[in-house]
Design a protein around this motif. Structure first.
Motif, mmCIF file in Angstrom:
data_model
loop_
_atom_site.group_PDB
_atom_site.id
_atom_site.type_symbol
_atom_site.label_atom_id
_atom_site.label_comp_id
_atom_site.label_asym_id
_atom_site.label_seq_id
_atom_site.Cartn_x
_atom_site.Cartn_y
_atom_site.Cartn_z
ATOM 1 N N GLU A 227 0.821 -1.205 0.000
ATOM 2 C CA GLU A 227 0.000 0.000 0.000
ATOM 3 C C GLU A 227 0.861 1.264 0.000
ATOM 4 O OE1 GLU A 227 -3.259 0.354 -0.470
ATOM 5 O OE2 GLU A 227 -3.147 -1.794 -0.868
ATOM 6 N N ASP A 228 1.976 1.210 0.715
ATOM 7 C CA ASP A 228 2.863 2.365 0.752
ATOM 8 C C ASP A 228 3.451 2.628 -0.643
ATOM 9 O OD1 ASP A 228 4.503 4.429 2.098
ATOM 10 O OD2 ASP A 228 6.164 3.096 1.585
ATOM 11 N N LEU A 229 3.866 1.553 -1.306
ATOM 12 C CA LEU A 229 4.400 1.699 -2.658
ATOM 13 C C LEU A 229 3.329 2.213 -3.620
ATOM 14 C CD1 LEU A 229 6.453 -1.623 -2.844
ATOM 15 C CD2 LEU A 229 7.403 0.682 -2.833
ATOM 16 N N LYS A 230 2.114 1.721 -3.416
ATOM 17 C CA LYS A 230 1.010 2.157 -4.276
ATOM 18 C C LYS A 230 0.736 3.647 -4.078
ATOM 19 C CE LYS A 230 -3.373 0.253 -5.862
ATOM 20 N NZ LYS A 230 -4.389 -0.779 -5.623
ATOM 21 N N ASN A 231 0.823 4.104 -2.834
ATOM 22 C CA ASN A 231 0.615 5.530 -2.546
ATOM 23 C C ASN A 231 1.700 6.395 -3.177
ATOM 24 O OD1 ASN A 231 -1.747 5.201 -1.069
ATOM 25 N ND2 ASN A 231 -0.641 4.839 0.850
ATOM 26 N N LYS A 232 2.933 5.876 -3.192
ATOM 27 C CA LYS A 232 4.023 6.618 -3.837
ATOM 28 C C LYS A 232 3.763 6.766 -5.341
ATOM 29 C CE LYS A 232 7.742 5.418 -0.597
ATOM 30 N NZ LYS A 232 9.018 4.677 -0.425
ATOM 31 N N LEU A 233 3.256 5.676 -5.938
ATOM 32 C CA LEU A 233 2.952 5.740 -7.365
ATOM 33 C C LEU A 233 1.780 6.684 -7.636
ATOM 34 C CD1 LEU A 233 3.382 1.993 -8.397
ATOM 35 C CD2 LEU A 233 4.825 3.913 -9.055
ATOM 36 N N LYS A 234 0.830 6.713 -6.710
ATOM 37 C CA LYS A 234 -0.291 7.646 -6.849
ATOM 38 C C LYS A 234 0.212 9.085 -6.848
ATOM 39 C CE LYS A 234 -4.011 4.804 -4.893
ATOM 40 N NZ LYS A 234 -4.974 4.650 -3.776
ATOM 41 N N LYS A 235 1.217 9.350 -6.013
ATOM 42 C CA LYS A 235 1.795 10.699 -5.981
ATOM 43 C C LYS A 235 2.485 11.020 -7.305
ATOM 44 C CE LYS A 235 2.494 10.878 -0.963
ATOM 45 N NZ LYS A 235 3.496 10.898 0.139
ATOM 46 N N SER A 236 3.133 10.003 -7.888
ATOM 47 C CA SER A 236 3.778 10.219 -9.185
ATOM 48 C C SER A 236 2.737 10.579 -10.248
ATOM 49 C CB SER A 236 4.535 8.958 -9.626
ATOM 50 O OG SER A 236 5.634 8.713 -8.770
ATOM 51 N N PHE A 237 1.589 9.887 -10.212
ATOM 52 C CA PHE A 237 0.513 10.200 -11.154
ATOM 53 C C PHE A 237 -0.051 11.596 -10.890
ATOM 54 C CE2 PHE A 237 0.330 5.637 -12.039
ATOM 55 C CZ PHE A 237 0.053 5.639 -13.397
ATOM 56 N N ALA A 238 -0.121 11.973 -9.613
ATOM 57 C CA ALA A 238 -0.659 13.284 -9.261
ATOM 58 C C ALA A 238 0.211 14.420 -9.789
ATOM 59 C CB ALA A 238 -0.824 13.395 -7.751
ATOM 60 N N HIS A 239 1.535 14.159 -9.949
ATOM 61 C CA HIS A 239 2.447 15.192 -10.447
ATOM 62 C C HIS A 239 2.204 15.523 -11.919
ATOM 63 C CE1 HIS A 239 5.510 14.114 -7.075
ATOM 64 N NE2 HIS A 239 4.587 14.953 -6.669
ATOM 65 N N ILE A 240 1.556 14.587 -12.631
ATOM 66 C CA ILE A 240 1.286 14.824 -14.049
ATOM 67 C C ILE A 240 0.125 15.807 -14.156
ATOM 68 C CG2 ILE A 240 0.674 13.743 -16.248
ATOM 69 C CD1 ILE A 240 1.767 11.136 -15.204
ATOM 70 N N GLY A 241 0.296 16.801 -14.967
ATOM 71 C CA GLY A 241 -0.731 17.833 -15.085
ATOM 72 C C GLY A 241 -1.916 17.432 -15.932
ATOM 73 N N LYS A 242 -1.933 16.188 -16.402
ATOM 74 C CA LYS A 242 -3.048 15.720 -17.225
ATOM 75 C C LYS A 242 -3.337 14.263 -16.891
ATOM 76 C CE LYS A 242 0.473 15.331 -20.836
ATOM 77 N NZ LYS A 242 0.872 15.746 -22.178
ATOM 78 N N LYS A 243 -4.486 13.782 -17.317
ATOM 79 C CA LYS A 243 -4.868 12.394 -17.056
ATOM 80 C C LYS A 243 -4.042 11.442 -17.938
ATOM 81 C CE LYS A 243 -9.754 13.322 -15.959
ATOM 82 N NZ LYS A 243 -9.943 14.685 -16.479
ATOM 83 N N VAL A 244 -3.891 10.212 -17.451
ATOM 84 C CA VAL A 244 -3.253 9.158 -18.244
ATOM 85 C C VAL A 244 -4.361 8.248 -18.757
ATOM 86 C CG1 VAL A 244 -1.636 7.229 -18.253
ATOM 87 C CG2 VAL A 244 -1.142 9.251 -16.880
ATOM 88 N N LEU A 245 -4.504 8.190 -20.069
ATOM 89 C CA LEU A 245 -5.570 7.401 -20.693
ATOM 90 C C LEU A 245 -4.976 6.130 -21.286
ATOM 91 C CD1 LEU A 245 -8.558 7.206 -21.662
ATOM 92 C CD2 LEU A 245 -7.832 8.389 -23.744
ATOM 93 N N VAL A 246 -5.456 4.980 -20.805
ATOM 94 C CA VAL A 246 -4.978 3.686 -21.304
ATOM 95 C C VAL A 246 -6.052 3.103 -22.218
ATOM 96 C CG1 VAL A 246 -4.211 1.366 -20.698
ATOM 97 C CG2 VAL A 246 -3.661 3.286 -19.202
ATOM 98 N N LEU A 247 -5.725 2.960 -23.501
ATOM 99 C CA LEU A 247 -6.659 2.398 -24.473
ATOM 100 C C LEU A 247 -6.386 0.908 -24.627
ATOM 101 C CD1 LEU A 247 -6.582 5.149 -27.260
ATOM 102 C CD2 LEU A 247 -8.308 4.820 -25.493
ATOM 103 N N ILE A 248 -7.393 0.086 -24.334
ATOM 104 C CA ILE A 248 -7.270 -1.370 -24.461
ATOM 105 C C ILE A 248 -8.239 -1.824 -25.546
ATOM 106 C CG2 ILE A 248 -7.431 -3.601 -23.304
ATOM 107 C CD1 ILE A 248 -6.934 -2.206 -20.670
ATOM 108 N N ASP A 249 -7.697 -2.247 -26.670
ATOM 109 C CA ASP A 249 -8.533 -2.710 -27.779
ATOM 110 C C ASP A 249 -8.409 -4.225 -27.902
ATOM 111 O OD1 ASP A 249 -10.287 -2.564 -29.847
ATOM 112 O OD2 ASP A 249 -8.927 -1.612 -31.271
ATOM 113 N N ASP A 250 -9.309 -4.818 -28.661
ATOM 114 C CA ASP A 250 -9.297 -6.283 -28.902
ATOM 115 C C ASP A 250 -9.436 -7.076 -27.603
ATOM 116 O OD1 ASP A 250 -9.068 -5.863 -31.577
ATOM 117 O OD2 ASP A 250 -6.924 -6.263 -31.697
#
Length: 379
Positions: A227-250
């Motif tokens: 959970e601690d590692l997951k929270n650190k990664l959440k902070k990394s995502f929060a630093h991005i000024g835009k959303k990360v969109l993952v497109l999964i096709d097929d």
């Protein structure tokens, strides 16, 4: 030794020429700079170069080799670009490609406005949460094309877009590892420390073994706080000024094990803030792959893994009938009376077409087959 070098270089250049080898632009630029400096000083008389044969020095051999590579690099680039132009689709080649559309100018079903509405909904999503969105339709209904129409409404400032195809993974066991590898590439542009954190997180999920040599020798197993590692990664995502969109096709072309692995990824392991999953699939095909044990009469197993579901709206079959008529008239270069006859015939048998050619993909294949056969008996 120089003769051997010349032979090896000549053979290599010949091979790269025949294969139309594509050189990296940075490599070509560096080679050009080296050659420019070397040639400039070669003819200044400021240096005494060691001769090899008569007036030819050893450095001349290197210059000729470098120039040869540079010429091949530039020529191959021109040849490749010319080949791209030659390969562009023209109506005269008589074949309709079954490729997803790239923009609204190719949208025959008038779905651009629907895609724009969904794009607006995605843009308004709360950045502090994880979102998993589904686009559903039957096979051949144009899910990839619809994704492209949605994506057309986004700018580079709105999203960091990641294309993830689980079918590219070596096996279903490596799907999550491959996904986190892609995400690491995105986060590394914004956070220098995310690479090591992501490796530790993947180790905590037992996706990779991140122990060093010393730890292995002394059999010391590091205990990760997931959970601690997951929270650190959440902070990394929060630093991005835009959303990360993952497109999964097929998604509907995966095996049962692959589908479950992707759902596990979406539901918990990759549940980071500021992350949006957009998955396109045929619900019936996914249900069939999962088997009856994972579904009930009241609910579909995959429903619980998606926050929102958008169904591609259906259109009257006349859209496909008109598409067949327009393309046949164009391919056959039909005169006015012929075009009228073709379209009238298609309208008369529309119910038969609807039964046997239910999707645009089927219509394209029919047009191609009809055109090839009709050329032999026309008139």
């Amino acid at each position: 030794l120089v003769c051997i070098l010349v032979f090896v270089v000549a053979s290599d250049i010949k091979r790269k020429w025949s294969y139309r080898y594509r050189f990296d632009g940075r490599w070509t630029f560096v080679l050009f700079c080296i050659l420019f400096v070397t040639l400039r000083y070669r003819f200044t008389g400021l240096y005494n170069y060691v001769p090899w044969l008569w007036l030819v020095s050893y450095v001349d051999i290197c210059i000729v080799a470098g120039l040869s590579y540079l010429i091949v690099a530039i020529t191959n680039k021109i040849r490749i670009n010319a080949n791209k132009q030659d390969s562009l689709y023209t109506p005269s080649d008589g074949i309709i490609r079954d490729w997803p559309i790239e923009g609204k100018n190719e949208d025959i079903f008038d779905l651009a406005e629907e895609a724009k509405k969904i794009a607006g909904e995605i843009l308004s999503l709360d950045k502090s949460k994880t979102w998993s969105l589904a686009i559903t339709a039957q096979w051949g209904a144009g899910k990839t094309s619809f994704l492209n129409l949605i994506k057309e409404n986004f700018s580079d400032n709105d999203f960091e877009i990641v294309y993830f195809n689980p079918r590219d993974s070596k096996s279903y066991q490596t799907i999550q590892e491959d996904f986190f590898g892609l995400i690491t590439c995105v986060l590394s542009k914004y956070d220098s420390g995310c690479n090591s954190v992501m490796k530790d997180y993947m180790s905590s999920l037992q996706l990779i073994d991140n122990r060093g040599i010393i730890e292995k020798v002394v059999s010391f197993y590091r205990i990760w706080d997931k959970e601690d590692l997951k929270n650190k990664l959440k902070k990394s995502f929060a630093h991005i000024g835009k959303k990360v969109l993952v497109l999964i096709d097929d998604f509907d072309r995966l095996s049962k094990e692959e589908i479950l692995e992707v759902l596990k990824l979406i539901d918990s392991n990759a549940a980071f803030a500021n992350l949006v999953f957009l998955t396109a699939y045929d619900k019936n095909q996914v249900n069939k792959a999962l088997g009856e044990s994972n579904n009930t009469d009241d609910a579909c197993f995959v429903d619980k893994f998606f926050n929102l579901e958008f169904v591609i709206p259906s259109r009257p079959y006349s859209y496909i009938t008109n598409y067949i008529g327009d393309n046949l008239c164009s391919m056959l270069d039909a005169k006015a009376y012929e075009a009228s006859s073709i379209k009238k015939t298609l309208n008369d048998v529309e119910n038969i077409l609807k039964e046997y050619l239910p999707t645009l993909r089927d219509a394209k294949r029919f047009i191609n087959q009809f055109h090839m056969d009709y050329r032999l008996v026309r008139g």
